[in-house]
Design a protein around this motif. Structure first.
Motif, mmCIF file in Angstrom:
data_model
loop_
_atom_site.group_PDB
_atom_site.id
_atom_site.type_symbol
_atom_site.label_atom_id
_atom_site.label_comp_id
_atom_site.label_asym_id
_atom_site.label_seq_id
_atom_site.Cartn_x
_atom_site.Cartn_y
_atom_site.Cartn_z
ATOM 1 N N CYS A 58 0.812 -1.220 0.000
ATOM 2 C CA CYS A 58 0.000 0.000 0.000
ATOM 3 C C CYS A 58 0.844 1.268 0.000
ATOM 4 N N ILE A 59 2.016 1.218 0.621
ATOM 5 C CA ILE A 59 2.836 2.425 0.702
ATOM 6 C C ILE A 59 4.066 2.366 -0.196
ATOM 7 N N SER A 60 4.109 1.394 -1.104
ATOM 8 C CA SER A 60 5.291 1.207 -1.944
ATOM 9 C C SER A 60 5.433 2.265 -3.034
ATOM 10 N N GLY A 61 4.298 2.819 -3.475
ATOM 11 C CA GLY A 61 4.349 3.730 -4.610
ATOM 12 C C GLY A 61 4.388 3.014 -5.940
ATOM 13 N N LEU A 62 4.277 1.692 -5.929
ATOM 14 C CA LEU A 62 4.262 0.880 -7.157
ATOM 15 C C LEU A 62 2.838 0.405 -7.426
ATOM 16 N N THR A 106 -0.586 -1.420 -7.584
ATOM 17 C CA THR A 106 -1.170 -2.335 -6.599
ATOM 18 C C THR A 106 -2.342 -3.149 -7.138
ATOM 19 N N THR A 132 3.308 -6.679 -9.937
ATOM 20 C CA THR A 132 4.183 -6.248 -8.853
ATOM 21 C C THR A 132 4.489 -7.467 -7.978
ATOM 22 N N ARG A 149 12.574 -0.913 -10.495
ATOM 23 C CA ARG A 149 12.241 -0.169 -9.281
ATOM 24 C C ARG A 149 11.896 -1.114 -8.121
ATOM 25 N N SER A 153 10.715 -0.933 -3.714
ATOM 26 C CA SER A 153 10.461 -0.251 -2.445
ATOM 27 C C SER A 153 10.842 -1.213 -1.330
ATOM 28 N N CYS A 165 10.603 -1.891 2.367
ATOM 29 C CA CYS A 165 9.805 -1.476 3.520
ATOM 30 C C CYS A 165 10.319 -2.215 4.749
ATOM 31 N N ARG A 198 12.524 3.951 -1.439
ATOM 32 C CA ARG A 198 12.121 3.760 -2.836
ATOM 33 C C ARG A 198 13.293 4.072 -3.747
ATOM 34 N N GLU A 247 8.923 -3.783 -8.811
ATOM 35 C CA GLU A 247 8.186 -3.430 -10.019
ATOM 36 C C GLU A 247 8.104 -4.633 -10.963
#
Length: 279
Positions: A121-125, A127, A156, A182, A184, A186, A198, A222
């Protein structure tokens, strides 16, 4: 009449994430099957829950699973928990649920935190489509084979990783997926030192070669770029546009539509489409 097995999610860090329903369920069952009874006992003590604990982990799941199933078939209610997060996901609880299904025992899930979904949810990739790959093998050959099997997956990808294995994993990922892919990273989800880094796989490997990783990681990778359609000659592009015209589309719109998925400009297709045949 048999009892029920409750699959209970526990906090992945912040104890405030433990739901009232999960607490009430653990207070109500007859016993709790836990991955590490020492870890679970600390959680139970914090919430004033007093229940018998049964050790259930990957090294005893066959024998202990049959014992748990036998007790539930005899009428007891049981809960299964992992050290953190949702049981049965990259967790021996998966086998217990399978045994319960085979025995016709009811199972009820009490949802709780998930490190994989929280990190996604907070990866920016993207979803909307993802694949959970869990932990990679400690054996490099097996790890590389796993990565190669998802090399061209456009979803992803989600992996779990321990700090002492992180650098080797990132290097292998960069070699298989490409250094520019890419990622992320976490770290320590919901805990005091929660962090989201990231970057790209190549840059992540370089960073952790100089900085010792700390804490548990969820890697959100990614997906691969979709393969481009094979190139078609101009004649085929014009034939496709001609079919669209025959179905009632205007030549300029047909040329534009075909141009969108080929290497040819709209003007090229339109010119060839409307050219008069030689006498």
């Amino acid at each position: 009449m048999s009892g029920t097995i409750y699959i209970v999610g526990t906090p992945i860090g912040n104890l405030s994430d433990f739901s009232p329903r999960a607490i009430e369920t653990l207070k109500r069952v007859d016993f709790i099957a836990a991955e590490d009874t020492r870890v679970t006992l600390k959680l139970l003590n914090h919430f004033d829950i007093v229940k018998p604990l049964v050790s259930y982990h990957e090294h005893n799941l066959r024998q202990r699973g049959e014992v748990i199933i036998g007790r539930v078939l005899a009428g007891e209610n049981a809960a299964i928990v992992s050290d953190a997060g949702m049981p049965c996901v990259s967790d021996p609880g998966e086998d217990l649920v399978r045994l319960a299904a085979e025995a016709g025992i009811p199972t009820v899930v009490i949802p709780g935190p998930s490190a994989a979904i929280s990190a996604l949810c907070i990866s920016g990739l993207p979803t909307s489509r993802f694949a959970f790959e869990g932990f990679l093998s400690t054996n490099r050959k097996n790890r590389r084979e796993h990565l190669l099997s998802v090399q061209n997956d456009t979803h992803t990808l989600i992996f779990y990783e321990a700090p002492h294995k992180l650098l080797d994993t990132l290097r292998d990922m960069a070699a298989v997926f490409g250094e520019g892919r890419r990622v992320s990273l976490c770290r320590e989800m919901t805990k005091i030192h929660e962090e989201v880094f990231r970057t790209t796989l190549g840059e992540a490997a370089a960073y952790y070669a100089e900085n010792t990783p700390k804490g548990e990681f969820v890697l959100i990778i990614e997906g691969a770029k979709p393969a481009l359609p094979p190139e078609m000659p101009l004649e085929e592009a014009v034939e496709e546009a001609a079919r669209l015209v025959a179905e009632g589309m205007r030549p300029t719109d047909a040329a534009k539509q075909v141009s969108a998925h080929t290497r040819f400009r709209k003007s090229e297709i339109y010119a060839a489409l409307t050219a008069k045949p030689e006498a």
